[in-house]
Design an enzyme around this catalytic site. Structure first.
Site, PDB file in Angstrom:
ATOM      1  N   GLY A 173      28.609   1.516  17.556  1.00 22.03           N
ATOM      2  CA  GLY A 173      27.361   2.081  17.021  1.00 22.03           C
ATOM      3  C   GLY A 173      26.302   2.225  18.088  1.00 22.03           C
ATOM      4  O   GLY A 173      26.511   1.909  19.264  1.00 22.03           O
TER       5      GLY A 173
ATOM      6  N   ASN B  48      27.155  -5.105  15.536  1.00 22.40           N
ATOM      7  CA  ASN B  48      27.254  -5.674  16.889  1.00 22.40           C
ATOM      8  C   ASN B  48      27.230  -4.570  17.956  1.00 22.40           C
ATOM      9  O   ASN B  48      27.432  -4.846  19.131  1.00 22.40           O
ATOM     10  CB  ASN B  48      28.523  -6.527  17.047  1.00 22.40           C
ATOM     11  CG  ASN B  48      29.791  -5.695  17.007  1.00 22.40           C
ATOM     12  OD1 ASN B  48      29.757  -4.538  16.630  1.00 22.40           O
ATOM     13  ND2 ASN B  48      30.905  -6.301  17.395  1.00 22.40           N
TER      14      ASN B  48
ATOM     15  N   THR C  53      34.797  12.565   7.409  1.00 16.76           N
ATOM     16  CA  THR C  53      33.406  12.924   7.148  1.00 16.76           C
ATOM     17  C   THR C  53      32.704  13.267   8.463  1.00 16.76           C
ATOM     18  O   THR C  53      32.994  12.656   9.491  1.00 16.76           O
ATOM     19  CB  THR C  53      32.691  11.752   6.437  1.00 16.76           C
ATOM     20  OG1 THR C  53      33.403  11.472   5.233  1.00 16.76           O
ATOM     21  CG2 THR C  53      31.255  12.064   6.107  1.00 16.76           C
TER      22      THR C  53
ATOM     23  N   ALA D 143      34.328  -0.031   2.765  1.00 17.24           N
ATOM     24  CA  ALA D 143      34.698   1.300   3.247  1.00 17.24           C
ATOM     25  C   ALA D 143      36.164   1.283   3.629  1.00 17.24           C
ATOM     26  O   ALA D 143      36.542   0.788   4.687  1.00 17.24           O
ATOM     27  CB  ALA D 143      33.851   1.663   4.469  1.00 17.24           C
TER      28      ALA D 143
ATOM     29  N   GLY E 232      26.070   2.564  12.915  1.00 14.06           N
ATOM     30  CA  GLY E 232      27.104   3.589  13.094  1.00 14.06           C
ATOM     31  C   GLY E 232      26.723   4.882  12.389  1.00 14.06           C
ATOM     32  O   GLY E 232      25.625   5.016  11.828  1.00 14.06           O
ATOM     33  N   PHE E 233      27.637   5.799  12.397  1.00  9.03           N
ATOM     34  CA  PHE E 233      27.409   7.118  11.803  1.00  9.03           C
ATOM     35  C   PHE E 233      27.128   6.993  10.292  1.00  9.03           C
ATOM     36  O   PHE E 233      26.015   7.268   9.823  1.00  9.03           O
ATOM     37  CB  PHE E 233      28.644   7.991  12.114  1.00  9.03           C
ATOM     38  CG  PHE E 233      28.798   9.213  11.291  1.00  9.03           C
ATOM     39  CD1 PHE E 233      27.734  10.102  11.116  1.00  9.03           C
ATOM     40  CD2 PHE E 233      30.024   9.518  10.690  1.00  9.03           C
ATOM     41  CE1 PHE E 233      27.895  11.255  10.353  1.00  9.03           C
ATOM     42  CE2 PHE E 233      30.184  10.662   9.934  1.00  9.03           C
ATOM     43  CZ  PHE E 233      29.128  11.523   9.756  1.00  9.03           C
TER      44      PHE E 233
ATOM     45  N   ASP F 163      27.966  -9.935  15.213  1.00 11.91           N
ATOM     46  CA  ASP F 163      29.390  -9.588  15.084  1.00 11.91           C
ATOM     47  C   ASP F 163      29.919 -10.247  13.806  1.00 11.91           C
ATOM     48  O   ASP F 163      29.949 -11.483  13.709  1.00 11.91           O
ATOM     49  CB  ASP F 163      30.126 -10.128  16.323  1.00 11.91           C
ATOM     50  CG  ASP F 163      31.623  -9.875  16.260  1.00 11.91           C
ATOM     51  OD1 ASP F 163      32.143  -9.509  15.177  1.00 11.91           O
ATOM     52  OD2 ASP F 163      32.280 -10.049  17.298  1.00 11.91           O
TER      53      ASP F 163
ATOM     54  N   TYR G 160      44.545   0.137  12.742  1.00 17.02           N
ATOM     55  CA  TYR G 160      43.468   0.568  11.832  1.00 17.02           C
ATOM     56  C   TYR G 160      43.993   0.627  10.399  1.00 17.02           C
ATOM     57  O   TYR G 160      43.397   0.053   9.484  1.00 17.02           O
ATOM     58  CB  TYR G 160      42.987   1.945  12.274  1.00 17.02           C
ATOM     59  CG  TYR G 160      41.841   2.518  11.473  1.00 17.02           C
ATOM     60  CD1 TYR G 160      40.575   1.929  11.494  1.00 17.02           C
ATOM     61  CD2 TYR G 160      42.005   3.683  10.720  1.00 17.02           C
ATOM     62  CE1 TYR G 160      39.520   2.476  10.774  1.00 17.02           C
ATOM     63  CE2 TYR G 160      40.952   4.234  10.007  1.00 17.02           C
ATOM     64  CZ  TYR G 160      39.716   3.631  10.037  1.00 17.02           C
ATOM     65  OH  TYR G 160      38.662   4.177   9.331  1.00 17.02           O
TER      66      TYR G 160
HETATM   67  N1  LIG Z   1      33.582   8.680   9.474  1.00 19.97           N
HETATM   68  C1  LIG Z   1      34.667   8.894   8.756  1.00 19.97           C
HETATM   69  O1  LIG Z   1      35.118  10.041   8.631  1.00 19.97           O
HETATM   70  C2  LIG Z   1      35.366   7.747   8.075  1.00 19.97           C
HETATM   71  C3  LIG Z   1      36.555   8.019   7.380  1.00 19.97           C
HETATM   72  C4  LIG Z   1      37.204   6.975   6.732  1.00 19.97           C
HETATM   73  C5  LIG Z   1      36.667   5.701   6.753  1.00 19.97           C
HETATM   74  N2  LIG Z   1      35.520   5.467   7.437  1.00 19.97           N
HETATM   75  C6  LIG Z   1      35.026   4.088   7.452  1.00 19.97           C
HETATM   76  O2  LIG Z   1      33.618   4.058   7.367  1.00 19.97           O
HETATM   77  C7  LIG Z   1      33.091   3.012   8.179  1.00 19.97           C
HETATM   78  C8  LIG Z   1      32.070   3.565   9.154  1.00 19.97           C
HETATM   79  O3  LIG Z   1      32.665   4.565   9.962  1.00 19.97           O
HETATM   80  P1  LIG Z   1      31.794   5.432  10.998  1.00 19.97           P
HETATM   81  O4  LIG Z   1      32.430   6.753  11.112  1.00 19.97           O
HETATM   82  O5  LIG Z   1      30.370   5.326  10.629  1.00 19.97           O
HETATM   83  O6  LIG Z   1      32.108   4.655  12.335  1.00 19.97           O
HETATM   84  P2  LIG Z   1      31.094   4.137  13.478  1.00 19.97           P
HETATM   85  O7  LIG Z   1      31.945   3.671  14.609  1.00 19.97           O
HETATM   86  O8  LIG Z   1      30.070   5.184  13.756  1.00 19.97           O
HETATM   87  O9  LIG Z   1      30.378   2.928  12.773  1.00 19.97           O
HETATM   88  C9  LIG Z   1      30.970   1.669  12.641  1.00 19.97           C
HETATM   89  C10 LIG Z   1      29.908   0.629  12.955  1.00 19.97           C
HETATM   90  O10 LIG Z   1      30.473  -0.682  12.788  1.00 19.97           O
HETATM   91  C11 LIG Z   1      29.999  -1.496  13.869  1.00 19.97           C
HETATM   92  N3  LIG Z   1      30.945  -2.608  14.042  1.00 19.97           N
HETATM   93  C12 LIG Z   1      32.251  -2.547  14.413  1.00 19.97           C
HETATM   94  N4  LIG Z   1      32.759  -3.783  14.512  1.00 19.97           N
HETATM   95  C13 LIG Z   1      31.778  -4.651  14.170  1.00 19.97           C
HETATM   96  C14 LIG Z   1      31.694  -6.065  14.082  1.00 19.97           C
HETATM   97  N5  LIG Z   1      32.734  -6.858  14.374  1.00 19.97           N
HETATM   98  N6  LIG Z   1      30.514  -6.626  13.701  1.00 19.97           N
HETATM   99  C15 LIG Z   1      29.439  -5.852  13.407  1.00 19.97           C
HETATM  100  N7  LIG Z   1      29.461  -4.495  13.492  1.00 19.97           N
HETATM  101  C16 LIG Z   1      30.616  -3.912  13.870  1.00 19.97           C
HETATM  102  C17 LIG Z   1      29.952  -0.545  15.055  1.00 19.97           C
HETATM  103  O11 LIG Z   1      29.149  -1.010  16.107  1.00 19.97           O
HETATM  104  C18 LIG Z   1      29.412   0.722  14.404  1.00 19.97           C
HETATM  105  O12 LIG Z   1      28.005   0.766  14.418  1.00 19.97           O
HETATM  106  C19 LIG Z   1      34.292   2.346   8.846  1.00 19.97           C
HETATM  107  O13 LIG Z   1      34.662   1.208   8.111  1.00 19.97           O
HETATM  108  C20 LIG Z   1      35.371   3.398   8.758  1.00 19.97           C
HETATM  109  O14 LIG Z   1      36.660   2.825   8.725  1.00 19.97           O
HETATM  110  C21 LIG Z   1      34.875   6.459   8.103  1.00 19.97           C
END
Ligand SMILES: NC(=O)c1ccc[n+]([C@@H]2O[C@H](COP(=O)([O-])OP(=O)(O)OC[C@H]3O[C@@H](n4cnc5c(N)ncnc54)[C@H](O)[C@@H]3O)[C@@H](O)[C@H]2O)c1
Length: 329
Positions: free
Chosen positions: A38, A34, A177, A116, A12-13, A58, A147
């Protein structure tokens, strides 16, 4: 010997940037994902690195990693409104069952785990800015509840493992972010504006645009997470950028940045959309000696240039995600 770290949500990001950082710091990194939201392209540059391995898995299913582990960063979860409204059950499952699996693994390996969490645990806040003592104002049964409540459960079960099993835990309350590799058109303000700018469309502002947001550049976020993981502090810590801006002013900044003649169009405010979001980062400053360094102008320029450099095909793939294979149950 190199420390070993498991990063869930690695494709993911945020997860992919964390993989980069820990590789750079000399760690052996195991990325797990999974790929529901991502994208393997986020970590393809790491695949041949001898200190990196990827597990396509997963985490709502049993999680196993052979060998020792020193740390776990649990970042797997859909993170944007469009994602978690489309896959609400998966969002609840990864925050609850997925977190339980990660905590169980941390206990088995005697590893320190950082989860996170999110500013969404504050819901539509009644105090401003939000500090970690604020309990929040969340609508459990509203559309965003899947969520927010998953994340609140995640914090609760993490503290239970800490208190009951003496597990070393860290909780990062991450605020909005942005940066390279985020998904476009995922319901969040910055991806939405950048996507519209790249497509030459007008910018959509919801409501009258007086609602505020505070945006943290990804490098600052990663630094905060890194310091929190290595700290000895187990209560939640807000990690975000406190510089607040109204959505309307931000839309104007985007128009300046892109140098286009886009107009601003207004749409109805979605349900439970918070009116104000601003972290109080006093705790992070005191405990981690951390505060964001990258200005919005600098961070947005890097981000916009990154997306401008992608081909149309790449952009398309970053905008649309097919969830069908993940939502059979
Ligand atoms: N980006 C933000 O601004 C932000 C803000 C607050 C919290 N967060 C938290 O940071 C974390 C990452 O966020 P992000 O922005 O990178 O999101 P994202 O969607 O880019 O990344 C999340 C990753 O988790 C993977 N994923 C989801 N369910 C899964 C599962 N059951 N098994 C394995 N992998 C799984 C997805 O495929 C993805 O690659 C999250 O927990 C999110 O709640 C992010």
């Amino acid at each position: 010997m190199a420390k070993r770290i498991l990063i869930t949500g690695a494709a993911g990001f945020l997860g992919s940037h964390l993989c980069d950082r820990f590789i750079k710091e000399g760690f052996e990194v195991i990325g797990m994902d999974n790929l529901i939201t991502g994208d393997l392209r986020n970590i393809e540059h790491l695949i041949k690195n001898k200190n990196f391995e990827f597990h396509h898995h997963d985490i709502t299913k049993f999680v196993h990693v052979a060998g020792e582990l020193d740390y776990i960063l649990h970042f797997a979860s859909p993170a944007s409104p469009i994602d978690y409204l489309k896959i609400p059950i998966q969002t609840l499952k990864v925050g609850s069952i997925g977190t339980l699996h990660c905590l169980g693994l941390a206990k088995e390996k005697n590893a320190r785990i950082l989860i996170a969490s999110t500013s969404e645990v504050y819901g539509d806040p009644l105090v401003h800015p939000q500090n970690e003592e604020y309990y929040g104002n969340v609508n459990a049964i509203g559309p965003r509840g899947v969520y927010d409540e998953a994340k609140r459960f995640q914090e609760s079960i993490t503290m239970a493992y800490h208190r009951f099993h003496g597990l070393e835990t860290r909780i990062a309350r991450i605020f909005n972010t942005y940066g390279p590799r985020m998904r476009l058109n995922d319901g969040r303000v910055i991806p939405a504006f950048i996507g519209q700018a790249l497509r030459g469309e007008n910018l959509t502002v919801f409501g009258d645009g007086t609602q505020t947001r505070s945006f943290c550049f990804v490098d600052d976020q990663v630094e905060g997470i890194y310091r929190l993981l290595l700290s000895d502090y187990s209560d939640p810590v807000n990690i975000g950028n406190p510089h607040e801006i109204t959505i309307l002013d931000f839309a104007k900044e985007i128009i300046n940045l892109t140098g286009t003649d886009q107009k601003i169009v207004y749409k109805e405010l979605p349900k439970d959309d918070p009116m104000q979001r601003q972290p109080d980062i006093t705790r992070a400053k005191e405990i981690l000696n951390w505060e964001p360094k990258v200005s919005r102008a600098e961070g947005m320029k890097i981000t916009y240039e990154y997306f401008k450099g992608l081909s149309d095909d790449e952009l398309q793939k970053r905008e649309h995600k097919d969830f069908s294979e993940h939502i059979r149950r």
